[in-house]
Each structure stands twice: as C-alpha cells, then as structure tokens.
Write a protein that holds these residues in place. Sequence first.
Motif, PDB file in Angstrom:
ATOM      1  N   LEU A  68       0.825  -1.215   0.000  1.00 11.79           N
ATOM      2  CA  LEU A  68       0.000   0.000   0.000  1.00 11.79           C
ATOM      3  C   LEU A  68       0.860   1.267   0.000  1.00 11.79           C
ATOM      4  CD1 LEU A  68      -2.855  -0.868   2.527  1.00 11.79           C
ATOM      5  CD2 LEU A  68      -2.931  -0.844   0.027  1.00 11.79           C
ATOM      6  N   HIS A 106      -4.118   2.594  -5.439  1.00 13.89           N
ATOM      7  CA  HIS A 106      -3.938   2.476  -3.981  1.00 13.89           C
ATOM      8  C   HIS A 106      -5.288   2.339  -3.284  1.00 13.89           C
ATOM      9  CE1 HIS A 106      -3.983   4.454   0.003  1.00 13.89           C
ATOM     10  NE2 HIS A 106      -2.970   3.645   0.226  1.00 13.89           N
ATOM     11  N   ARG A 152      -6.360  -0.663  -0.937  1.00 13.18           N
ATOM     12  CA  ARG A 152      -6.626  -0.379   0.483  1.00 13.18           C
ATOM     13  C   ARG A 152      -8.035  -0.851   0.856  1.00 13.18           C
ATOM     14  NH1 ARG A 152      -4.297   3.848   4.606  1.00 13.18           N
ATOM     15  NH2 ARG A 152      -6.018   3.968   6.047  1.00 13.18           N
ATOM     16  N   ALA A 203       4.678  -3.825   9.091  1.00 13.55           N
ATOM     17  CA  ALA A 203       4.293  -2.522   9.656  1.00 13.55           C
ATOM     18  C   ALA A 203       3.628  -2.701  11.012  1.00 13.55           C
ATOM     19  CB  ALA A 203       3.333  -1.795   8.710  1.00 13.55           C
ATOM     20  N   GLY A 204       3.165  -3.921  11.280  1.00 11.97           N
ATOM     21  CA  GLY A 204       2.286  -4.107  12.417  1.00 11.97           C
ATOM     22  C   GLY A 204       2.908  -4.371  13.771  1.00 11.97           C
ATOM     23  N   THR A 217       6.936  -1.476  14.846  1.00 14.51           N
ATOM     24  CA  THR A 217       6.490  -0.117  15.152  1.00 14.51           C
ATOM     25  C   THR A 217       5.851  -0.052  16.533  1.00 14.51           C
ATOM     26  OG1 THR A 217       4.517  -0.777  13.949  1.00 14.51           O
ATOM     27  CG2 THR A 217       6.080   0.624  12.769  1.00 14.51           C
ATOM     28  N   VAL A 226       8.215   5.141  13.223  1.00 16.84           N
ATOM     29  CA  VAL A 226       8.466   5.255  11.776  1.00 16.84           C
ATOM     30  C   VAL A 226       9.151   6.596  11.585  1.00 16.84           C
ATOM     31  CG1 VAL A 226       7.447   5.452   9.473  1.00 16.84           C
ATOM     32  CG2 VAL A 226       6.517   3.818  11.113  1.00 16.84           C
ATOM     33  N   PHE A 283       9.069   8.865   5.481  1.00 19.07           N
ATOM     34  CA  PHE A 283       8.759   8.273   4.179  1.00 19.07           C
ATOM     35  C   PHE A 283       9.221   9.239   3.099  1.00 19.07           C
ATOM     36  CE2 PHE A 283       5.799   5.124   6.026  1.00 19.07           C
ATOM     37  CZ  PHE A 283       6.125   4.039   5.232  1.00 19.07           C
ATOM     38  N   ARG A 299       8.252  11.003  -0.566  1.00 19.00           N
ATOM     39  CA  ARG A 299       7.178  11.310  -1.513  1.00 19.00           C
ATOM     40  C   ARG A 299       7.822  11.981  -2.723  1.00 19.00           C
ATOM     41  NH1 ARG A 299       4.265   8.968   2.044  1.00 19.00           N
ATOM     42  NH2 ARG A 299       2.250   9.761   2.728  1.00 19.00           N
ATOM     43  N   SER A 329       2.727  10.684  14.094  1.00 24.59           N
ATOM     44  CA  SER A 329       3.419   9.385  14.074  1.00 24.59           C
ATOM     45  C   SER A 329       2.793   8.405  13.097  1.00 24.59           C
ATOM     46  CB  SER A 329       3.385   8.739  15.464  1.00 24.59           C
ATOM     47  OG  SER A 329       3.769   9.631  16.452  1.00 24.59           O
ATOM     48  N   GLY A 368       1.310   9.307  10.276  1.00 22.32           N
ATOM     49  CA  GLY A 368       1.156   9.955   8.986  1.00 22.32           C
ATOM     50  C   GLY A 368      -0.199  10.627   8.896  1.00 22.32           C
ATOM     51  N   LEU A 369      -0.653  10.802   7.667  1.00 26.45           N
ATOM     52  CA  LEU A 369      -1.889  11.558   7.448  1.00 26.45           C
ATOM     53  C   LEU A 369      -2.343  11.363   6.004  1.00 26.45           C
ATOM     54  CD1 LEU A 369      -3.146  14.195   9.168  1.00 26.45           C
ATOM     55  CD2 LEU A 369      -2.331  15.355   7.129  1.00 26.45           C
ATOM     56  N   HIS A 428      -2.644   7.692   2.939  1.00 28.08           N
ATOM     57  CA  HIS A 428      -1.811   6.581   3.412  1.00 28.08           C
ATOM     58  C   HIS A 428      -1.794   6.475   4.931  1.00 28.08           C
ATOM     59  CE1 HIS A 428      -0.149   5.349  -0.455  1.00 28.08           C
ATOM     60  NE2 HIS A 428      -0.225   6.629  -0.779  1.00 28.08           N
ATOM     61  N   CYS A 478      -1.872   5.547   8.554  1.00 23.85           N
ATOM     62  CA  CYS A 478      -1.647   4.179   9.038  1.00 23.85           C
ATOM     63  C   CYS A 478      -2.951   3.390   9.187  1.00 23.85           C
ATOM     64  CB  CYS A 478      -0.917   4.225  10.376  1.00 23.85           C
ATOM     65  SG  CYS A 478      -0.699   2.591  11.095  1.00 23.85           S
TER      66      CYS A 478
HETATM   67  C1  HEM Z   1       2.847   2.698  16.849  1.00 25.55           C
HETATM   68  C2  HEM Z   1       2.699   1.884  15.820  1.00 25.55           C
HETATM   69  C3  HEM Z   1       2.658   2.327  14.386  1.00 25.55           C
HETATM   70  C4  HEM Z   1       3.181   3.440  13.793  1.00 25.55           C
HETATM   71  C5  HEM Z   1       4.008   4.548  14.445  1.00 25.55           C
HETATM   72  C6  HEM Z   1       2.833   3.380  12.381  1.00 25.55           C
HETATM   73  C7  HEM Z   1       3.168   4.358  11.455  1.00 25.55           C
HETATM   74  C8  HEM Z   1       2.782   4.356  10.127  1.00 25.55           C
HETATM   75  C9  HEM Z   1       3.082   5.409   9.178  1.00 25.55           C
HETATM   76  C10 HEM Z   1       3.891   6.666   9.468  1.00 25.55           C
HETATM   77  C11 HEM Z   1       2.523   5.056   8.000  1.00 25.55           C
HETATM   78  C12 HEM Z   1       2.580   5.861   6.683  1.00 25.55           C
HETATM   79  C13 HEM Z   1       1.555   6.963   6.753  1.00 25.55           C
HETATM   80  C14 HEM Z   1       1.624   7.950   5.625  1.00 25.55           C
HETATM   81  O1  HEM Z   1       2.354   7.735   4.649  1.00 25.55           O
HETATM   82  O2  HEM Z   1       0.910   8.987   5.704  1.00 25.55           O
HETATM   83  C15 HEM Z   1       1.875   3.776   8.188  1.00 25.55           C
HETATM   84  C16 HEM Z   1       1.200   3.074   7.209  1.00 25.55           C
HETATM   85  C17 HEM Z   1       0.700   1.812   7.390  1.00 25.55           C
HETATM   86  N1  HEM Z   1       0.614   1.095   8.574  1.00 25.55           N
HETATM   87 FE1  HEM Z   1       1.265   1.722  10.389  1.00 25.55          FE
HETATM   88  N2  HEM Z   1       2.123   2.228  12.152  1.00 25.55           N
HETATM   89  C18 HEM Z   1       1.984   1.558  13.340  1.00 25.55           C
HETATM   90  C19 HEM Z   1       1.305   0.363  13.551  1.00 25.55           C
HETATM   91  C20 HEM Z   1       0.676  -0.368  12.575  1.00 25.55           C
HETATM   92  C21 HEM Z   1      -0.054  -1.594  12.788  1.00 25.55           C
HETATM   93  C22 HEM Z   1      -0.296  -2.256  14.142  1.00 25.55           C
HETATM   94  C23 HEM Z   1      -0.464  -2.033  11.555  1.00 25.55           C
HETATM   95  C24 HEM Z   1      -1.262  -3.258  11.178  1.00 25.55           C
HETATM   96  C25 HEM Z   1      -1.950  -4.006  12.001  1.00 25.55           C
HETATM   97  C26 HEM Z   1      -0.025  -1.059  10.574  1.00 25.55           C
HETATM   98  C27 HEM Z   1      -0.252  -1.126   9.216  1.00 25.55           C
HETATM   99  C28 HEM Z   1       0.030  -0.123   8.312  1.00 25.55           C
HETATM  100  C29 HEM Z   1      -0.283  -0.211   6.890  1.00 25.55           C
HETATM  101  C30 HEM Z   1      -0.927  -1.390   6.184  1.00 25.55           C
HETATM  102  C31 HEM Z   1       0.138   1.017   6.317  1.00 25.55           C
HETATM  103  C32 HEM Z   1       0.032   1.443   4.840  1.00 25.55           C
HETATM  104  C33 HEM Z   1      -1.201   2.291   4.644  1.00 25.55           C
HETATM  105  C34 HEM Z   1      -1.309   2.876   3.247  1.00 25.55           C
HETATM  106  O3  HEM Z   1      -0.283   3.155   2.601  1.00 25.55           O
HETATM  107  O4  HEM Z   1      -2.456   3.056   2.786  1.00 25.55           O
HETATM  108  N3  HEM Z   1       0.666  -0.066  11.223  1.00 25.55           N
HETATM  109  N4  HEM Z   1       2.024   3.380   9.494  1.00 25.55           N
END
Ligand code: HEM
Length: 421
Positions: A100, A108, A112, A259-260, A263, A306, A309, A311, A362, A364-365, A368, A370
Amino acid sequence: MSDLLHPTATDPRGLIFITSSAFADMDAWHATAAELRREAPILRVEADGWTPFWAVTRHADVFEVSRRSDVFWNTVRSAPGPDLTYDMLEALGIDPPRTLVHLHGEVHNKYRAVTNDWFKPAAVKHLQAAIDAIADEFADRLVELDGRCDLATDIAVPFTIRVIMSIFGVPERDERTMLELTQGLFGAADPEYLGDFTDPFDLITSNIKKFEAYFDQLTADRRAYPTDDLATVIANGEVDGAPLGDIERLWYYIIVATAGHDTTSYALSGGFEQLLRHPDQLAALQADPALAHPAAEEMIRWTSPVRSFFRWAQEDVELGGTTIAEGDVVLTSYPSANRDEAVFERPDEFDIHRPDADKLLSFGLGMHYCLGAQVARREVRTMLAKVLARVDTIELDGEPEWSGAHFVSGVKHLPVRYTLR
Ligand code: HEM
C-alpha cells in the motif's frame, strides 16, 4: 545499511535522516532536528548513494506533504533507502515492492479497500478481547521472570508479534519465523539482527523468498477453509472483480506483518523508558488506570517509531517557502514534526497529561494514514495498563539500548527491575 556507504551531504546535519547510527542517539538527533526546524526547515540533502531529497522537518510542512497526495506521490521507492537497495533488487530480478505504501491514487484506493473494513474502528473494537487475553498472558510473564526482565524483548516484542499473528489467524508456533523475517527486512542495518548473514542485501532477498513460501501456503489454506481472519480477507481479496495478483497479495501480507509489530513494540518500549524516567507520571498512571489512554498517545508521539517516508513531487510546488521542482523527492520526518514547538507545548518534555498529543503525526496523514493506527493504540494502552496493574514498583535496571536503523527504530533493550503487587 546507509552507514556502509559513508555518505556525504551539502549540510552535514542532513545526514541524521539517513545515517542508521544517528537513530541510536535520539537526544542528539532531536537537537539537530530542532536546529533544522529553526534554520533550514526544508533542507536539500545530497548524500553519496542516495537520490537527493528535501528533508521536511516542520509539522505544518509534513502535514502539507501528506495532505497533498495529488502532488506528492508514493512510488516504488517510498521507503527511504540508498539507491543500491533498489538497484540490487532490480539486478536480482526481484519485482519492486507493491505494498500500500508503494502505490498511489486510484490503484492504492482499490487495494486499500480490500482490508479497510477490517481495520475500521468498529471492527477493531471487536479485537479488544483478544488483545486483552494476549496482553494478560505476557504481563503474567512478570511473575515467572522474578523481578528482572528486558521489557522490550520479554514483553513488548513477543506481545505485538502475537497480536499480529492472531489478527492474521496464524498459529503461535510460526512467530519465531515471522520475527526473524521482519527484523531481517526492517532491522537489517542493525548488526544484532543480521544473524549469520554478513550481506544485508542477501538477507533481504532471502527473507522475501521465505515470506513468499510461508504466505503461499497460508493463501491456499484460507481459500480452501475460509475463516473470519485477516489472512482470509487477503487470500480471497479482489480488485476490479479479479483476485489479487500473486505479487500484490504477497506484498499485502508483508506490509501488515512488517508494519504491524516492530512499530508498536518500539512505541511500547520507548514509551515505558520515559515513564520509568518520570516516576511521578508512573505513579499517576498507577493511581488512575484511565490515564493509560492519553499516556499511550504521548508514548506514540514521543517515540515516533516510523522515522520517515519519501514522496515524489509530480509538479513544481511551493512548500514552506521553498520551491520543490517536479520530480524532486521529499522526506517527511515524523519524529521532528512531533517535536515542533509551533504545535506542541514544551515538545521535548514527556508528559502524559499534555493536551496537544492528538496533533501527533506518528501515523502519517491523508490517504496513506496508518491502516493499523487503532490496533496500535489499543495494543499500547492495553499492555501499559496490564503491566502497571501487576507491579508495585518498577525502575530501570541499566541503560536502555537503541536499534540503529533509519526507517523504523527505537529502544530494543529495556532492562527493568520490579516488585509485584
Ligand atoms: C505505533 C505503531 C505504528 C506506527 C508509528 C505506524 C506508522 C505508520 C506510518 C507513518 C505510516 C505511513 C503513513 C503515511 O504515509 O501517511 C503507516 C502506514 C501503514 N501502517 Fe502503520 N504504524 C503503526 C502500527 C501499525 C499496525 C499495528 C499495523 C497493522 C496491524 C499497521 C499497518 C500499516 C499499513 C498497512 C500502512 C500502509 C497504509 C497505506 O499506505 O495506505 N501499522 N504506518
């Protein structure tokens, strides 16, 4: 990994975003980032082996880049890394990543949508009972561990990995494999995770192959015997009326698996470290468990696991007074945005009572944002409450150790001693 390349930059302060070891000393890192927010908030960084990029450090500008996804696109090179990483994958004939975070726009959105419902707040609420049970199991380890443990490796890491496993619906016996594979992908810059491998590229490619073997089997199983778990949703997912392609499905599993948990476990270990350094806040939390909610937010703001990223600008655009040209790359620095004094009062103080923690970036926004943010928040506050409900006293038992990695990193060892209630 980036340390191996001995990068040079026009302004050496720009190296903090790509030098793995810089993330092992976050006090120094934040001091440099604060200087950059004041003096060069959008800094051109040119370093050997890296595509030149603009380091974006202020909250308002990271917000703007994330919001303007019409201009700033995610691409196959969204995860910041030296060019060699991508060139090697290409040379080895490995398809570029298609998770993603590597996709953009309509494509995307469609991908998603496959799991979006699964991660909606109402659906995630139903996971609470499972998260509680897993958190209880690991918090109970405090009894067996008899007064001393590494809160990172004994509790935070195995807890977060088990939650992800339970979300996928795969058995506990596969956890070790999953941990090795994800740390191999994301933590390859940290020598502790290199294992027998001396070549990080070799490690990454062999890990991708292992992931493939593992998840192909899972897909076959969930197609034959569907359940209500996330693996079933991904295995049977469709885009435009057709099943996900093999590559897309594999990368879908990889993004959720990777990612899960790293982090979330860094948010827990680094957040606990701060609580232990602030006994007054620890005592307040023990007296009032309802504070676990705001405390978890502050732990996630503070740790910002994280780191950034990339862009890619699709047209010339003004950002914070600087012209970003079409084709230029920008790096969104989440830890820096989360310490921006223009948004957070006393940003360098850890404070579970802060009223502005909800401004954190943390996760994002924008498009994408999280996907797992609600799961992560529940995990952090649940485990926090469970540990504090069991201990009478808890304090640091030596210096914490930090992982050195420029993409996802945090406290990897947190020695503590405690007495039980
Ligand atoms: C404290 C824990 C976590 C942090 C700090 C974090 C942080 C982030 C950040 C910064 C992004 C990118 C946002 C952006 O580009 O605007 C992201 C995307 C993502 N995160 Fe997390 N994450 C965390 C936990 C998790 C967990 C627990 C999962 C799954 C169960 C997860 C699944 C994903 C997925 C699938 C994306 C991609 C979303 C997209 O591109 O549409 N993350 N996360």
